[in-house]
Design a protein around this motif. Structure first.
Motif, PDB file in Angstrom:
ATOM      1  N   LYS A 157       0.839  -1.194   0.000  1.00 36.85           N
ATOM      2  CA  LYS A 157       0.000   0.000   0.000  1.00 36.85           C
ATOM      3  C   LYS A 157       0.875   1.245   0.000  1.00 36.85           C
ATOM      4  N   ASP A 158       0.372   2.300  -0.605  1.00 33.33           N
ATOM      5  CA  ASP A 158       1.097   3.564  -0.662  1.00 33.33           C
ATOM      6  C   ASP A 158       0.481   4.558   0.316  1.00 33.33           C
ATOM      7  N   ASN A 159       1.314   5.503   0.750  1.00 36.03           N
ATOM      8  CA  ASN A 159       0.843   6.619   1.588  1.00 36.03           C
ATOM      9  C   ASN A 159       0.144   6.139   2.862  1.00 36.03           C
ATOM     10  N   VAL A 160       0.711   5.149   3.503  1.00 31.06           N
ATOM     11  CA  VAL A 160       0.185   4.669   4.777  1.00 31.06           C
ATOM     12  C   VAL A 160       0.827   5.475   5.909  1.00 31.06           C
ATOM     13  N   THR A 161       0.013   6.023   6.779  1.00 31.95           N
ATOM     14  CA  THR A 161       0.520   6.816   7.896  1.00 31.95           C
ATOM     15  C   THR A 161       0.753   5.912   9.105  1.00 31.95           C
ATOM     16  N   TRP A 162       1.995   5.930   9.596  1.00 33.99           N
ATOM     17  CA  TRP A 162       2.360   5.105  10.742  1.00 33.99           C
ATOM     18  C   TRP A 162       2.563   6.019  11.940  1.00 33.99           C
ATOM     19  N   THR A 163       1.769   5.852  13.003  1.00 35.51           N
ATOM     20  CA  THR A 163       1.834   6.706  14.182  1.00 35.51           C
ATOM     21  C   THR A 163       2.325   5.912  15.391  1.00 35.51           C
ATOM     22  N   ASN A 164       2.427   6.618  16.512  1.00 34.81           N
ATOM     23  CA  ASN A 164       2.853   5.949  17.742  1.00 34.81           C
ATOM     24  C   ASN A 164       1.837   4.905  18.204  1.00 34.81           C
ATOM     25  N   TYR A 165       0.605   5.031  17.754  1.00 34.60           N
ATOM     26  CA  TYR A 165      -0.440   4.100  18.160  1.00 34.60           C
ATOM     27  C   TYR A 165      -0.634   2.961  17.155  1.00 34.60           C
ATOM     28  N   SER A 166       0.021   3.048  16.022  1.00 33.75           N
ATOM     29  CA  SER A 166      -0.151   2.032  14.989  1.00 33.75           C
ATOM     30  C   SER A 166       0.429   0.689  15.436  1.00 33.75           C
ATOM     31  N   ARG A 167      -0.259  -0.365  15.062  1.00 37.51           N
ATOM     32  CA  ARG A 167       0.210  -1.710  15.344  1.00 37.51           C
ATOM     33  C   ARG A 167       0.056  -2.549  14.081  1.00 37.51           C
ATOM     34  N   SER A 168       1.067  -3.340  13.801  1.00 36.43           N
ATOM     35  CA  SER A 168       1.021  -4.171  12.602  1.00 36.43           C
ATOM     36  C   SER A 168       0.127  -5.381  12.836  1.00 36.43           C
ATOM     37  N   PRO A 169      -0.371  -5.998  11.770  1.00 32.93           N
ATOM     38  CA  PRO A 169      -1.170  -7.227  11.925  1.00 32.93           C
ATOM     39  C   PRO A 169      -0.411  -8.319  12.680  1.00 32.93           C
ATOM     40  N   ALA A 170       0.897  -8.415  12.413  1.00 29.18           N
ATOM     41  CA  ALA A 170       1.694  -9.452  13.074  1.00 29.18           C
ATOM     42  C   ALA A 170       1.778  -9.212  14.576  1.00 29.18           C
ATOM     43  N   GLU A 171       1.881  -7.939  14.953  1.00 27.84           N
ATOM     44  CA  GLU A 171       1.964  -7.643  16.381  1.00 27.84           C
ATOM     45  C   GLU A 171       0.649  -7.954  17.088  1.00 27.84           C
ATOM     46  N   GLU A 172      -0.457  -7.598  16.476  1.00 26.97           N
ATOM     47  CA  GLU A 172      -1.741  -7.858  17.115  1.00 26.97           C
ATOM     48  C   GLU A 172      -2.050  -9.357  17.156  1.00 26.97           C
ATOM     49  N   PHE A 173      -1.599 -10.099  16.152  1.00 26.14           N
ATOM     50  CA  PHE A 173      -1.768 -11.555  16.198  1.00 26.14           C
ATOM     51  C   PHE A 173      -1.012 -12.117  17.399  1.00 26.14           C
ATOM     52  N   TYR A 174       0.209 -11.647  17.627  1.00 22.62           N
ATOM     53  CA  TYR A 174       1.047 -12.137  18.720  1.00 22.62           C
ATOM     54  C   TYR A 174       0.490 -11.726  20.087  1.00 22.62           C
ATOM     55  N   THR A 175       0.206 -10.440  20.252  1.00 25.09           N
ATOM     56  CA  THR A 175      -0.183  -9.947  21.565  1.00 25.09           C
ATOM     57  C   THR A 175      -1.638 -10.240  21.916  1.00 25.09           C
ATOM     58  N   ARG A 176      -2.537 -10.258  20.921  1.00 24.49           N
ATOM     59  CA  ARG A 176      -3.957 -10.373  21.209  1.00 24.49           C
ATOM     60  C   ARG A 176      -4.533 -11.763  20.936  1.00 24.49           C
TER      61      ARG A 176
END
Length: 580
Positions: free
Chosen positions: A174-193
């Protein structure tokens, strides 16, 4: 050595020496010889693969690349090699020689070296138990990922799953994706949640319920462990032909795949670019010392146990050099596997590799500084998910992780098994299967708290306090006891009786002075620069730190306790020389 003779005269609390010395016991403890009743390795390669499998584990393979870059890239190899040559390898060689000569485990070996230090053996076994309580849970996480990988679309690829939140941000393709301090990747949410469900726990004070999925995974892991160890080294020696060699096949595949990805060369340059000014920082040398120590793994009783099943005249010197080289080269090569993928991620996001590493989200590779599990379960799986053939690469990646972990578990539990069975041979010599079953059950029950929603916090606490400083202090005492109380000349003569030649001056100087100083350096540095304990933005409360110190003391305390016991119950006064 005047110091050595004084200790022997005052109570004879260390191992006896030659009869021509008046201060020695006239009835020395006999050296255990290889008998038909003691198990033996079927082949030399069984032993070598077992040692390599133990030493090359998850932290060894995945933490080194970060440590190398963070501490000067290619320049870090200088302190790393120096610490290996003067500290890590001599200690590794010492333990292999001790185990092979005395033919016994970590507890009863002190009858032959210096009985007053026998508490070291008990402390080692307790630490090995603590490791089994959390380390196998990490393997269970990998097994959960392995099962989840059997899907045409990996579940950590998108943000469309039930466990995802509004903060889930997918930037691949994807282009022009804004990544902020609150952003979480799909891989991170799979692991943590989804895997950990850590969001359902408020911390160590409320760890929540046991996750049955992880408990089932852990049960399968311990089942494999039991049937690999129940018959002794003859069975575990065969299993390691798969578990110790398969990771190298997978590493080779992943390295070739990584090298063909766009932007891979950026990652390699980022990894090896030397920063010579870093060598002026004390922390760099401390990290090098700690990395090589935990990489080679002396002090855990594993090397003593595994080498005790060798033939008496086995060339343990050559084994120490070969396995140490394989271990260190594996760590170095694994850096290329990691950083080629990081270069690819930077290419996909159209940023510098350093920007990928310094992201604020848990995706950050720099988070692996204190917790390499981020790299294992978030960063690399996310990169794999966006490759062609992602399912195949995910499956082999997690198979590699499982086998890396199993090898270390085999070694750690064999250290306990050998130590306890050698200490109580009359009771346990013909009951190995039952004893191993009991040990595995204890380890499984001890791991249950790590399977809860807040289990990751328990893992972190055990990892930080149950192993770190206590095991370094124990190896320091072990090296001191062997070199100064047992005597470097006697130890050298032991090696000569096995190999036919005496160790050179370099090894003697390392054992007597440099290696103990190497360990003291790590201990003092860790005490002077304590790091705050955090995980997933959770700061561990003060009471949990106190609990951590109690966990650490619960293993180390057996050393002074046994010393006091020996002094009190050994017949005669300290000014006399009674027989043991």
């Amino acid at each position: 050595m005047p110091h050595q003779e004084q200790v022997m005269v005052h109570g004879n609390l260390c191992a006896p020496g030659p009869p021509n010395n008046a201060g020695y016991n006239s009835n020395p403890v006999p050296v255990i010889i290889q008998t038909e009743s003691r198990d033996k390795w079927s082949k030399k390669m069984d032993f070598l693969l077992s040692v390599i499998g133990f030493a090359v584990d998850l932290g060894n393979v995945w933490r080194f690349p970060y440590i190398c870059y963070q501490n000067g890239g290619g320049a870090f190899l200088i302190p790393y090699v120096l610490m290996a040559v003067f500290g890590g390898v001599p200690l590794f060689y010492m333990e292999l020689a001790l185990g092979q000569f005395h033919r016994t485990g970590a507890i009863s070996i002190w009858k032959h070296i210096c009985p007053i230090f026998k508490g070291i053996g008990f402390a080692i076994c307790i630490i090995a138990l603590y490791v089994s309580f959390y380390y196998n849970t990490i393997i269970a996480w990998a097994l959960f990922y392995f099962y989840s990988s059997f899907s045409s679309t990996l579940p950590w690829t998108s943000c469309d799953n039930a466990w995802n939140t509004e903060n889930c941000t997918n930037y691949f393709g994807k282009d022009n994706v804004t990544w902020t301090n609150y952003s979480r990747s799909p891989a991170e949410e799979f692991y943590t949640r989804n895997v950990l469900a850590v969001h359902e726990s408020s911390g160590l004070g409320d760890v929540g319920y046991i996750r049955w999925q992880l408990m089932l995974c852990l049960f399968l892991i311990f089942t494999i462990v039991y049937f690999s160890l129940w018959k002794g080294v003859k069975t575990s020696g065969k299993v390691v032909w798969v578990t110790a060699t398969l990771p190298y096949v997978v590493l080779l595949i992943l390295m070739i795949r990584g090298a063909t990805l766009p932007g891979a060369w950026k990652g390699v340059v980022f990894y090896l670019n030397p920063k010579w000014e870093k060598l002026k920082e004390t922390s760099v040398w401390v990290d090098a010392a700690a990395q090589i120590f935990f990489s080679l793994g002396p002090g855990f009783g594993v090397l003593l146990a595994l080498s005790s099943y060798n033939p008496f005249n086995n060339n343990c010197y050559r084994d120490a050099i070969v396995t140490s080289l394989v271990n260190c080269l594996t760590s170095f090569v694994s850096g290329f596997v990691i950083f080629t993928v990081l270069g690819y991620m930077a290419e996909q996001r159209n940023v510098n590799v350093e920007d990928v590493a310094r992201d604020k989200g848990e995706l950050s590779f720099f988070c692996a500084a204190s917790n390499p599990k981020y790299l294992l379960f978030i960063t690399y799986p996310e990169a794999i998910a966006n490759m062609v053939g992602s399912t195949f690469f995910a499956i082999i990646f997690f198979v590699m992780m499982i086998t890396l972990g199993l090898d270390s578990t085999f070694g750690g539990l064999e250290a306990i098994i050998t130590a306890v069975m050698d200490e109580y041979p009359d009771t346990l010599s013909h009951r190995r299967e039952l004893f191993v079953l009991g040990l595995v059950v204890v380890c499984f029950l001890g791991s249950l708290s790590t399977l809860t929603n807040g289990g990751a916090y328990v893992v972190k606490l055990l990892e930080e306090f149950g192993v770190g400083s206590p095991i370094i202090a124990i190896v320091f005492l072990e090296a001191t006891a062997v070199s100064w109380f047992y005597g470097i000349n006697r130890f050298s003569n032991d090696i000569k009786s096995m190999l036919g030649y005496t160790p050179g001056l370099f090894w003697k100087v390392c054992w007597v002075a440099i290696s103990p100083a190497f360990l003291a350096y790590i201990i003092i540095s860790s005490l002077l620069n304590p790091q705050p304990l955090t995980l997933f933005d959770y700061e561990f409360p003060d009471w949990s730190i106190t609990v951590g110190y109690i966990i650490g003391a619960s293993s180390f305390m057996w050393i002074p306790i046994y010393m006091v016991y020996k002094l009190v119950w050994t017949p005669g006064s300290l000014k006399q020389a009674p027989k043991m």
